[in-house]
Design a protein around this motif. Structure first.
Motif, PDB file in Angstrom:
ATOM      1  N   ASN A 157       2.551   0.263   2.581  1.00  0.00           N
ATOM      2  CA  ASN A 157       1.348  -0.632   2.408  1.00  0.00           C
ATOM      3  C   ASN A 157       1.248  -1.070   1.027  1.00  0.00           C
ATOM      4  O   ASN A 157      -0.045  -1.658   0.464  1.00  0.00           O
ATOM      5  CB  ASN A 157      -0.222   0.001   2.824  1.00  0.00           C
TER       6      ASN A 157
ATOM      7  N   THR B 110      -4.121   0.088  14.360  1.00  0.00           N
ATOM      8  CA  THR B 110      -4.549   0.551  13.244  1.00  0.00           C
ATOM      9  C   THR B 110      -5.505   1.699  13.576  1.00  0.00           C
ATOM     10  O   THR B 110      -6.081   1.438  14.801  1.00  0.00           O
ATOM     11  CB  THR B 110      -5.324  -0.351  12.204  1.00  0.00           C
ATOM     12  N   ILE B 111      -5.849   2.725  13.149  1.00  0.00           N
ATOM     13  CA  ILE B 111      -6.773   3.960  13.473  1.00  0.00           C
ATOM     14  C   ILE B 111      -8.154   3.206  13.398  1.00  0.00           C
ATOM     15  O   ILE B 111      -8.900   3.688  13.989  1.00  0.00           O
ATOM     16  CB  ILE B 111      -6.403   4.883  12.786  1.00  0.00           C
TER      17      ILE B 111
ATOM     18  N   MET C 222     -12.064   7.969   7.784  1.00  0.00           N
ATOM     19  CA  MET C 222     -11.529   6.674   7.411  1.00  0.00           C
ATOM     20  C   MET C 222     -12.107   5.625   8.099  1.00  0.00           C
ATOM     21  O   MET C 222     -12.697   5.863   9.278  1.00  0.00           O
ATOM     22  CB  MET C 222     -10.092   6.729   7.609  1.00  0.00           C
ATOM     23  N   GLY C 223     -11.567   4.304   8.184  1.00  0.00           N
ATOM     24  CA  GLY C 223     -11.903   3.148   9.003  1.00  0.00           C
ATOM     25  C   GLY C 223     -11.982   2.031   8.127  1.00  0.00           C
ATOM     26  O   GLY C 223     -12.417   0.941   8.616  1.00  0.00           O
ATOM     27  N   ARG C 224     -11.906   2.001   6.856  1.00  0.00           N
ATOM     28  CA  ARG C 224     -11.971   1.239   5.766  1.00  0.00           C
ATOM     29  C   ARG C 224     -13.535   0.253   6.107  1.00  0.00           C
ATOM     30  O   ARG C 224     -14.330   1.141   5.780  1.00  0.00           O
ATOM     31  CB  ARG C 224     -10.739  -0.071   5.986  1.00  0.00           C
TER      32      ARG C 224
ATOM     33  N   GLU D   5     -15.909   6.140   5.395  1.00  0.00           N
ATOM     34  CA  GLU D   5     -15.649   6.048   4.019  1.00  0.00           C
ATOM     35  C   GLU D   5     -15.874   4.507   3.499  1.00  0.00           C
ATOM     36  O   GLU D   5     -16.286   4.641   1.943  1.00  0.00           O
ATOM     37  CB  GLU D   5     -14.102   5.800   3.940  1.00  0.00           C
TER      38      GLU D   5
ATOM     39  N   HIS E  63      -1.420  -4.575  -2.879  1.00  0.00           N
ATOM     40  CA  HIS E  63      -2.182  -3.398  -2.455  1.00  0.00           C
ATOM     41  C   HIS E  63      -3.491  -3.345  -2.271  1.00  0.00           C
ATOM     42  O   HIS E  63      -4.276  -3.699  -3.494  1.00  0.00           O
ATOM     43  CB  HIS E  63      -1.536  -2.057  -3.397  1.00  0.00           C
TER      44      HIS E  63
ATOM     45  N   ARG F  77      -8.516   1.688  -2.570  1.00  0.00           N
ATOM     46  CA  ARG F  77      -8.337   2.879  -1.852  1.00  0.00           C
ATOM     47  C   ARG F  77     -10.083   3.271  -1.833  1.00  0.00           C
ATOM     48  O   ARG F  77     -10.724   3.452  -2.875  1.00  0.00           O
ATOM     49  CB  ARG F  77      -7.696   3.880  -2.459  1.00  0.00           C
TER      50      ARG F  77
ATOM     51  N   HIS G  18      -6.294  11.364   5.941  1.00  0.00           N
ATOM     52  CA  HIS G  18      -5.028  11.369   6.792  1.00  0.00           C
ATOM     53  C   HIS G  18      -4.800  12.067   7.957  1.00  0.00           C
ATOM     54  O   HIS G  18      -3.931  11.793   8.744  1.00  0.00           O
ATOM     55  CB  HIS G  18      -3.991  11.142   5.647  1.00  0.00           C
TER      56      HIS G  18
ATOM     57  N   ARG H 109      -4.531  10.051  10.959  1.00  0.00           N
ATOM     58  CA  ARG H 109      -3.327   9.084  11.203  1.00  0.00           C
ATOM     59  C   ARG H 109      -2.169  10.014  11.661  1.00  0.00           C
ATOM     60  O   ARG H 109      -1.030   9.460  12.307  1.00  0.00           O
ATOM     61  CB  ARG H 109      -2.779   8.571  10.008  1.00  0.00           C
TER      62      ARG H 109
HETATM   63  O1  F6P Z   1      -5.775   1.080   7.427  1.00  0.00           O
HETATM   64  C1  F6P Z   1      -5.639   2.690   7.750  1.00  0.00           C
HETATM   65  C2  F6P Z   1      -6.191   3.778   6.823  1.00  0.00           C
HETATM   66  O2  F6P Z   1      -5.951   4.769   7.119  1.00  0.00           O
HETATM   67  C3  F6P Z   1      -7.572   3.414   6.249  1.00  0.00           C
HETATM   68  O3  F6P Z   1      -8.609   3.833   7.269  1.00  0.00           O
HETATM   69  C4  F6P Z   1      -7.692   3.952   4.966  1.00  0.00           C
HETATM   70  O4  F6P Z   1      -8.720   3.220   4.129  1.00  0.00           O
HETATM   71  C5  F6P Z   1      -6.211   3.528   4.469  1.00  0.00           C
HETATM   72  O5  F6P Z   1      -5.598   3.143   5.581  1.00  0.00           O
HETATM   73  C6  F6P Z   1      -5.762   4.728   3.707  1.00  0.00           C
HETATM   74  O6  F6P Z   1      -4.543   4.300   2.953  1.00  0.00           O
HETATM   75  P1  F6P Z   1      -3.654   4.965   1.972  1.00  0.00           P
HETATM   76  O7  F6P Z   1      -2.700   5.708   3.050  1.00  0.00           O
HETATM   77  O8  F6P Z   1      -2.806   3.938   1.256  1.00  0.00           O
HETATM   78  O9  F6P Z   1      -4.302   6.081   1.554  1.00  0.00           O
END
Ligand code: F6P
Length: 367
Positions: free
Chosen positions: A80, A145-146, A189-191, A242, A261, A264, A291, A294
């Motif tokens: 990413n 995407t999760i 997570m979930g952005r 988050e 990028h 975070r 993570h 994921r």
């Molecule tokens: O988009 C998927 C995700 O896991 C989000 O939920 C989270 O904010 C982000 O990616 C975390 O990214 P990284 O793996 O770069 O920390």
């Protein structure tokens, strides 16, 4: 123009089901007499072919995808960082400039005689896919995407697995919270979308759920915890997305955005836990699932979604479609224009019946 050779790439954060998509694309393509090629690590295989022994792109035969449908992660690798639309390039004066490298991708496709791309990814990858389509490449997108935050599809693959795991974790935390009469705060997570928190929080019978779509007031969360104590239910579980933020607060950020990028997110769980402890006097603990959401094997729902998406992507290319994303519109898959998806985010609608379900079950959203 008929298709003979297609390329597959996986971009952005990994999600359970990526390998099931790759396998289904390779098999459906082989059944049409097409060859499939995998691109390493997003587009890095094309932008930096010298880093890879096979030159960044390699043939995906049926043998190469045998037995991977149930595995987490992606056999192709992903990244990413280094979005080819905004690629960070170090300048002699030490500053970083943002360069569009998508022409190199088109040149690579022409040089290797690759006829089309199946791009499996989230918002970032589908925005790149749309740009490549506009420059003339045949592209079909697959929504991954999760976070479930992609517009124009009922769901993305990866989301169900993340929700199932988060729910299992919340289930496990009930007994320890109850035994110690504690408050457990679970950060997921979930952005910028609260889907994981909302679905896992309700399924796991949390008492408060805080999501980015609803700015929260911790006095209301503390009042709910006190009310439970007064009724003899001396423990509470709070699920925090988050990206959630207090009505007059700020989003918790671990690292700012850089060229190529995204920022975070993280840390809101700690903030919420200490504020609750301060307001209620109760022993409070935080669990950050991060993570873990994921990883692991995709659920049967995600495996099936992945295979439906992957094979539909091949059918789309066979029918001459380009610039579309495969989407789930119950009961069937359909196709939506990439430009309707690129750069758009799907948050939890405030009139969603799932949200209302939570409210009717007595869960507070801190509003
Ligand atoms: O988009 C998927 C995700 O896991 C989000 O939920 C989270 O904010 C982000 O990616 C975390 O990214 P990284 O793996 O770069 O920390």
């Amino acid at each position: 123009m008929s298709i003979r050779r297609i390329a597959i790439c996986t971009g952005g954060g990994d999600a359970p089901g990526l390998n099931a998509v790759i396998r289904s694309v390779v098999i459906a393509a082989a059944n049409r007499g097409w060859e499939s090629y995998g691109i390493h690590d997003g587009f890095n295989g094309i932008l930096f072919p010298e880093r890879y022994p096979e030159g960044g792109v390699y043939r995906l035969t049926r043998d190469k995808v045998r037995g991977i449908g149930h595995l987490g992660g992606t056999i192709l690798g992903t990244t990413n960082k280094g979005n080819p639309l905004h690629f960070p390039v170090q300048m002699p004066d030490g500053s970083t400039r943002d360069v569009d490298r998508t022409d190199e991708i088109l040149q690579f496709f022409a040089m290797k005689e690759l006829d089309a791309l199946v791009s499996i990814g989230g918002d970032g990858s589908l925005t790149i896919a749309n740009a490549l389509h506009q420059k003339g490449l045949r592209v079909v997108g697959v929504p991954k995407t999760i976070d479930n935050d992609l517009d124009k599809t009922f769901t993305t693959f990866g989301f169900d697995t993340a929700v199932a795991f988060a729910t299992e974790c919340i289930d496990r935390l009930h007994s320890t919270a109850q035994s110690h009469q504690r408050v457990m705060v679970i950060e997921v997570m979930g952005r910028y979308a609260g889907w994981i928190a909302l679905h896992a929080g309700i399924a796991g019978s949390a008492h408060a759920i805080l999501i980015p779509e609803i700015p929260f007031d911790l006095d209301k969360v503390a009042a709910k915890i006190r009310a439970r104590d007064n009724e003899g239910r001396m423990y509470s579980l709070v699920v925090v997305s988050e990206g959630a933020e207090a009505a007059h607060g700020q989003r918790a950020i671990l690292a700012p955005a850089e060229i190529g990028h995204a920022e975070r997110l993280g840390g809101i769980g700690e903030q919420v836990a200490s504020a609750i402890q301060e307001r209620t006097g109760k022993d409070t603990r935080v669990v950050v699932l991060g993570h873990l959401l994921r990883g692991g094997s995709p659920t049967s729902f995600d495996r099936l979604a992945a295979m439906r998406f992957g094979t539909a992507a091949v059918r789309a290319l066979e029918e001459g479609k380009s610039g579309v994303m495969v989407a789930l519109a119950f009961p069937n898959v359909n196709y939506v224009a990439l430009e309707e998806v690129a750069g758009r985010m799907k948050g939890v609608p405030l009139d969603s019946d799932t949200l209302q379900t939570g409210r009717d079950m007595g869960i507070t959203f801190g509003d």
